[in-house]
Motif scaffolding. Structure first.
Motif, short mmCIF file in Angstrom:
data_model
loop_
_atom_site.label_atom_id
_atom_site.label_comp_id
_atom_site.label_asym_id
_atom_site.label_seq_id
_atom_site.Cartn_x
_atom_site.Cartn_y
_atom_site.Cartn_z
N GLY A 109 -72.39 -58.35 40.76
CA GLY A 109 -73.52 -57.43 40.73
C GLY A 109 -74.37 -57.55 41.97
O GLY A 109 -75.28 -56.74 42.20
N LEU A 110 -74.07 -58.56 42.80
CA LEU A 110 -74.86 -58.83 44.00
C LEU A 110 -74.91 -57.65 44.95
O LEU A 110 -75.97 -57.29 45.48
CB LEU A 110 -74.30 -60.07 44.72
N GLN A 111 -73.76 -57.02 45.21
CA GLN A 111 -73.73 -55.92 46.17
C GLN A 111 -74.60 -54.75 45.73
O GLN A 111 -75.36 -54.18 46.52
CB GLN A 111 -72.29 -55.45 46.38
N ALA A 112 -74.49 -54.38 44.46
CA ALA A 112 -75.25 -53.24 43.95
C ALA A 112 -76.76 -53.51 44.04
O ALA A 112 -77.53 -52.64 44.45
CB ALA A 112 -74.85 -52.95 42.51
N ILE A 113 -77.17 -54.71 43.65
CA ILE A 113 -78.59 -55.04 43.69
C ILE A 113 -79.09 -55.13 45.12
O ILE A 113 -80.17 -54.64 45.46
CB ILE A 113 -78.87 -56.33 42.90
N THR A 114 -78.28 -55.73 46.01
CA THR A 114 -78.67 -55.80 47.42
C THR A 114 -78.85 -54.41 48.00
O THR A 114 -79.82 -54.13 48.72
CB THR A 114 -77.63 -56.58 48.24
N LYS B 237 -87.23 -56.81 38.96
CA LYS B 237 -87.17 -55.50 38.29
C LYS B 237 -85.73 -54.97 38.26
O LYS B 237 -85.26 -54.46 37.24
CB LYS B 237 -88.07 -54.49 39.01
N LEU B 238 -85.04 -55.08 39.39
CA LEU B 238 -83.66 -54.57 39.46
C LEU B 238 -82.73 -55.37 38.56
O LEU B 238 -81.84 -54.81 37.91
CB LEU B 238 -83.17 -54.62 40.90
N LYS B 239 -82.92 -56.68 38.49
CA LYS B 239 -82.09 -57.51 37.63
C LYS B 239 -82.34 -57.16 36.16
O LYS B 239 -81.39 -57.06 35.36
CB LYS B 239 -82.38 -58.99 37.88
N LYS B 240 -83.58 -56.97 35.80
CA LYS B 240 -83.92 -56.60 34.43
C LYS B 240 -83.29 -55.26 34.07
O LYS B 240 -82.75 -55.08 32.97
CB LYS B 240 -85.43 -56.54 34.27
N GLN B 241 -83.35 -54.31 35.00
CA GLN B 241 -82.75 -52.99 34.77
C GLN B 241 -81.24 -53.09 34.61
O GLN B 241 -80.66 -52.47 33.72
CB GLN B 241 -83.09 -52.07 35.94
N MET B 242 -80.58 -53.89 35.45
CA MET B 242 -79.12 -54.03 35.36
C MET B 242 -78.72 -54.69 34.04
O MET B 242 -77.74 -54.28 33.40
CB MET B 242 -78.58 -54.81 36.55
N ILE B 243 -79.45 -55.70 33.61
CA ILE B 243 -79.14 -56.37 32.35
C ILE B 243 -79.31 -55.40 31.18
O ILE B 243 -78.52 -55.41 30.23
CB ILE B 243 -80.03 -57.63 32.18
N SER B 244 -80.33 -54.56 31.25
CA SER B 244 -80.54 -53.55 30.21
C SER B 244 -79.37 -52.57 30.16
O SER B 244 -78.91 -52.18 29.08
CB SER B 244 -81.85 -52.80 30.47
N ILE C 261 -65.91 -58.81 36.66
CA ILE C 261 -66.80 -58.31 35.63
C ILE C 261 -68.25 -58.73 35.91
O ILE C 261 -68.53 -59.90 36.16
CB ILE C 261 -66.40 -58.86 34.24
N ILE C 262 -69.15 -57.75 35.87
CA ILE C 262 -70.58 -58.04 35.95
C ILE C 262 -71.07 -58.40 34.55
O ILE C 262 -70.86 -57.65 33.60
CB ILE C 262 -71.37 -56.84 36.50
N THR C 263 -71.71 -59.54 34.41
CA THR C 263 -72.24 -59.99 33.12
C THR C 263 -73.72 -60.32 33.26
O THR C 263 -74.26 -60.43 34.37
CB THR C 263 -71.49 -61.24 32.62
N GLU C 264 -74.36 -60.52 32.12
CA GLU C 264 -75.78 -60.91 32.15
C GLU C 264 -75.95 -62.23 32.90
O GLU C 264 -76.89 -62.40 33.68
CB GLU C 264 -76.30 -61.03 30.72
N LYS C 265 -75.01 -63.15 32.69
CA LYS C 265 -75.09 -64.44 33.35
C LYS C 265 -74.96 -64.31 34.86
O LYS C 265 -75.71 -64.93 35.62
CB LYS C 265 -73.99 -65.36 32.82
#
Length: 471
Positions: A82-87, A153-160, A191-195
């Protein structure tokens, strides 16, 4: 008497229309000849730091758009998936001299649009604001600070979003299907996971950016009310200071094709539909001589919407599904073939058999000449319509440069398309369609499992644990 005649006329009209409509659907009219199409031209230049710039002039409207594309190898994100998308999103969240609010306010003030992603940015504005658009884009690209509050904020949104995906059978199918096809330890399948999202830090975002955003591997495409002579000083002023460095990249691991029909199942309790994915990797590169042939073949099979065989079979003839389609995707490293459909539980097994049957038919039987002509005419028409958008010319320039294609690749595309024969289609199908060696994923209710065992090559279904895929 008059009333009787009116009723008779209505009956004849209704039944006549029904017959005509049916005839029209089964026997469409011949397509009109496609007029000659002319592809717009582009110009290019190279900055000293290696940034390649393409300019497509279009003076119909006083507007300019820019796309920056950073062409790095696929990256395995491992425990920080998930690093690339958030970056990519975080790049726009603030610079050394502008906060996120400042950036948003200045974009709104000039009526521009501006978005960043893991491969660069897209921006557009009226041509009278082109200098400001360049300055803003340059500042955001070259001076990001990756603010911690915006990262949270972005991490919270992705986890949601990940939580919502757990209840979406199509999202489950997409995620698990990629993992089956490429492997969870491949950039296309991990796989992107919450962890993994929780493991993303500001330092990792900054590190990814500094390791991969390099002018030498990037392209700037400028389209609109601007000339090359105007673009050169703007590009030099705002992107000439982007420092080049040697990029260290790793080739993605090789993927293995399935042997036999391997069916996997993910349970979605009380689901009234089964989401079916037929998928496997293919060795199809963007520069392969087979590429146009494969596009026509896939268009016939399932990529052509209402015109495709899969649609006519499973939607029009049998009414199994609302929508079905296939795609044969080329890629520099590894491509894939995929068919996707959602069907009623009671017809899950037969729908799979029909998909495999259509794949086999196009491998074994020559396509009728009338069907081939209609498909090629339709694809030619679609290609011609695309050319009305000057941004398409910019995308063509990017593709030619990235994959070292001939300069006339797209200007001769229609000519090459219209030379495709029935033998070409059969050859492409025999090379790239593997109905007997494929992954098949079904997401749905467990009531369908017993029938699926009859299709699997070894008679055993792999029941997958949702937790292993972050679901």
């Amino acid at each position: 008497m008059k009333r009787f005649l009116i009723i008779c006329s209505l009956i004849i009209f209704v039944f006549g229309c029904g017959s005509s409509a049916k005839s029209f659907r089964s026997d469409p009219p011949n397509a009109e000849p496609i007029p000659n199409s002319k592809i717009g031209e582009y110009q290019s230049f190279l900055l000293d730091n290696g940034l390649r710039v393409f300019v497509v002039e279009d003076h119909k409207l006083p507007k300019v758009s820019m796309q920056l594309f950073v062409d790095y190898f696929p990256v395995l994100e491992k425990d920080a998936a998930g690093l690339q998308a958030i970056t990519g999103s975080l790049i726009k969240a603030g610079t050394e001299k502008r906060s996120k609010d400042d950036i948003d306010r200045e974009i709104d003030f000039i009526g521009a649009s501006f978005n960043t992603n893991s491969r660069g940015f897209y921006a557009s504005a009226l041509s009278k604001h082109v200098d400001k658009l360049f300055e803003l884009s340059s500042d955001v690209l070259l001076n990001p600070i990756f603010p911690q509050d915006e990262l949270l904020k972005l991490k919270k949104q992705m986890i949601s979003e990940l939580e919502a995906e757990k209840e979406d059978p199509e999202a489950i199918s997409s995620k698990v299907g990629r993992a089956l096809c490429f492997g969870k330890d491949h950039p296309y399948g991990e796989i992107i996971t919450e962890k993994s999202v929780k493991n993303i830090t500001r330092e990792k975002c900054a590190g990814f950016y500094s390791d991969h955003f390099n002018p030498h591997s990037s392209y700037l495409i400028i389209v609109g009310d601007i000339t090359k002579e105007e673009a050169i000083p703007l590009a030099q002023k705002y992107f000439g200071g982007w420092k080049d460095f040697t990029l260290s990249e790793e080739m993605p691991k090789k993927t293995n094709s399935p042997l036999g029909i391997q069916i996997s199942f993910v349970e979605k309790k009380e689901s009234v539909q089964s989401v079916i994915t037929v998928i496997y990797p293919v060795d199809l590169k963007p520069w392969d001589k087979d590429l146009i042939k494969t596009r026509v073949m896939n268009f016939i099979l399932g990529g052509g919407g209402f015109s495709s065989r899969l649609f006519k079979n499973l939607r029009e003839d049998k009414g199994y599904t609302y929508s079905i389609g296939s795609n044969l995707i080329e890629d520099r490293f590894v491509g894939n073939f995929i068919v996707e459909a959602s069907v009623r539980n009671s017809v899950t097994s037969d729908a799979i058999l029909q998909i495999l049957s259509e794949m086999k038919n196009i491998k074994l039987k020559n396509i009728p000449s009338k069907e081939l002509v209609n498909i090629i005419n339709q694809m030619t028409g679609n290609f011609t319509l695309m050319l009305e958008d000057p941004k398409v010319v910019g995308r063509f320039a990017l593709t030619i440069a990235r994959f070292n294609l001939p300069k006339d690749y797209y200007s001769t595309y229609v000519e090459k398309l219209n030379k495709i024969t029935a033998k070409d289609i059969k050859d492409a199908a025999q090379k790239y369609l593997n109905p007997d060696d494929t992954h098949i994923l079904v997401v749905g209710d467990e009531s369908v499992v017993d029938e699926l065992c009859k299709i699997d090559s070894d008679g055993k279904i792999d029941v997958l644990r949702s937790a292993d895929y972050g679901l």
